[in-house]
Design a protein around this motif. Structure first.
Motif, mmCIF file in Angstrom:
data_model
loop_
_atom_site.group_PDB
_atom_site.id
_atom_site.type_symbol
_atom_site.label_atom_id
_atom_site.label_comp_id
_atom_site.label_asym_id
_atom_site.label_seq_id
_atom_site.Cartn_x
_atom_site.Cartn_y
_atom_site.Cartn_z
ATOM 1 N N GLU A 72 0.861 -1.169 0.000
ATOM 2 C CA GLU A 72 0.000 0.000 0.000
ATOM 3 C C GLU A 72 0.906 1.231 0.000
ATOM 4 O O GLU A 72 1.972 1.208 0.613
ATOM 5 C CB GLU A 72 -0.853 -0.018 1.262
ATOM 6 C CG GLU A 72 -1.723 1.194 1.451
ATOM 7 C CD GLU A 72 -2.588 1.072 2.682
ATOM 8 O OE1 GLU A 72 -3.621 0.383 2.612
ATOM 9 O OE2 GLU A 72 -2.207 1.640 3.723
ATOM 10 N N GLU A 73 0.469 2.287 -0.681
ATOM 11 C CA GLU A 73 1.187 3.560 -0.657
ATOM 12 C C GLU A 73 0.208 4.667 -0.289
ATOM 13 O O GLU A 73 -0.995 4.553 -0.532
ATOM 14 C CB GLU A 73 1.757 3.903 -2.043
ATOM 15 C CG GLU A 73 3.054 3.258 -2.372
ATOM 16 C CD GLU A 73 3.626 3.793 -3.669
ATOM 17 O OE1 GLU A 73 4.840 3.987 -3.690
ATOM 18 O OE2 GLU A 73 2.884 4.006 -4.650
ATOM 19 N N GLN A 74 0.754 5.747 0.265
ATOM 20 C CA GLN A 74 -0.039 6.925 0.586
ATOM 21 C C GLN A 74 0.814 8.159 0.336
ATOM 22 O O GLN A 74 2.035 8.104 0.448
ATOM 23 C CB GLN A 74 -0.485 6.905 2.056
ATOM 24 C CG GLN A 74 -1.360 5.722 2.390
ATOM 25 C CD GLN A 74 -1.846 5.759 3.822
ATOM 26 O OE1 GLN A 74 -2.086 6.821 4.380
ATOM 27 N NE2 GLN A 74 -2.002 4.592 4.419
ATOM 28 N N HIS A 98 -4.574 14.379 0.770
ATOM 29 C CA HIS A 98 -4.017 13.047 1.053
ATOM 30 C C HIS A 98 -4.651 12.061 0.082
ATOM 31 O O HIS A 98 -5.816 12.202 -0.286
ATOM 32 C CB HIS A 98 -4.369 12.654 2.497
ATOM 33 C CG HIS A 98 -3.730 11.387 2.949
ATOM 34 N ND1 HIS A 98 -2.450 11.354 3.470
ATOM 35 C CD2 HIS A 98 -4.166 10.108 2.958
ATOM 36 C CE1 HIS A 98 -2.142 10.113 3.797
ATOM 37 N NE2 HIS A 98 -3.169 9.332 3.489
ATOM 38 N N CYS A 100 -4.656 7.621 -0.865
ATOM 39 C CA CYS A 100 -4.225 6.252 -0.556
ATOM 40 C C CYS A 100 -4.279 5.410 -1.823
ATOM 41 O O CYS A 100 -5.202 5.551 -2.636
ATOM 42 C CB CYS A 100 -5.142 5.616 0.488
ATOM 43 S SG CYS A 100 -5.134 6.467 2.075
#
Length: 174
Positions: A72-74, A98, A100
């Protein structure tokens, strides 16, 4: 100027540090792709989560459009603005925004700085040694465990290349 390569002390303890103490790294590919970043988590001795403070210059793209199968990246925008490419759609992003990118979300993502000023943001992601990254526009599939990339169009059937005819088997005696 920082005189240490890490925030880990002689006893192996990760100590607090200022982001300015982390060396700036820079990369580019041609005139289209490139960024400057400070790899905060690496400097801090982290092994499982990656955190980078990135700066994307005007007119530059952060990476090839891609998605992750395991990780997962954010991203959190600190200063400036840029455009998120998410599949076929684009989204303007500014300070305080932001996003996700959940693992297995089969929609490529990348950033493009459409503004006249640098955009600074935090990237957070896992560091799974078994990660597989898919690049929809180029057909590349990166397999981190093997340190290699593959052409997605070169797929094989499970039995392709195998001799599926029954063979006489004999036991050898020594």
């Amino acid at each position: 100027m920082n005189d240490r390569a890490t925030s880990v002390n002689a006893e192996g303890i990760s100590e607090p540090f200022a982001s300015e103490a982390v060396p700036v790294e820079e990369w580019s590919e041609g005139t289209r792709y490139g960024s400057r970043f400070r790899y905060l988590s690496g400097f801090g001795g982290a092994n499982h989560v990656g955190v980078a403070l990135e700066e994307l210059a005007p007119g530059m793209e952060s990476s090839l459009n891609h998605y992750h199968m395991i990780e997962e990246e954010q991203a959190f925008i600190l200063e400036g603005e840029m455009t998120l490419r998410l599949g076929e759609k684009t989204y303007p992003m500014k300070a305080g925004d932001h996003v996700c990118f959940p693992a297995g979300q089969k929609v490529g993502h990348s950033f493009y700085n459409h503004s006249a000023s640098p955009c600074r943001f935090i990237m957070i992601g896992e560091k799974n040694p078994n990660e597989v990254v898919v690049y929809p526009e180029t057909g590349r599939v990166g397999v981190r465990l093997m340190g290699e990339g593959y052409d997605r169009s070169s797929t094989m059937d499970y039995w392709q290349g195998a001799d599926t005819r029954k063979q006489e088997r004999t036991l050898s005696s020594d």
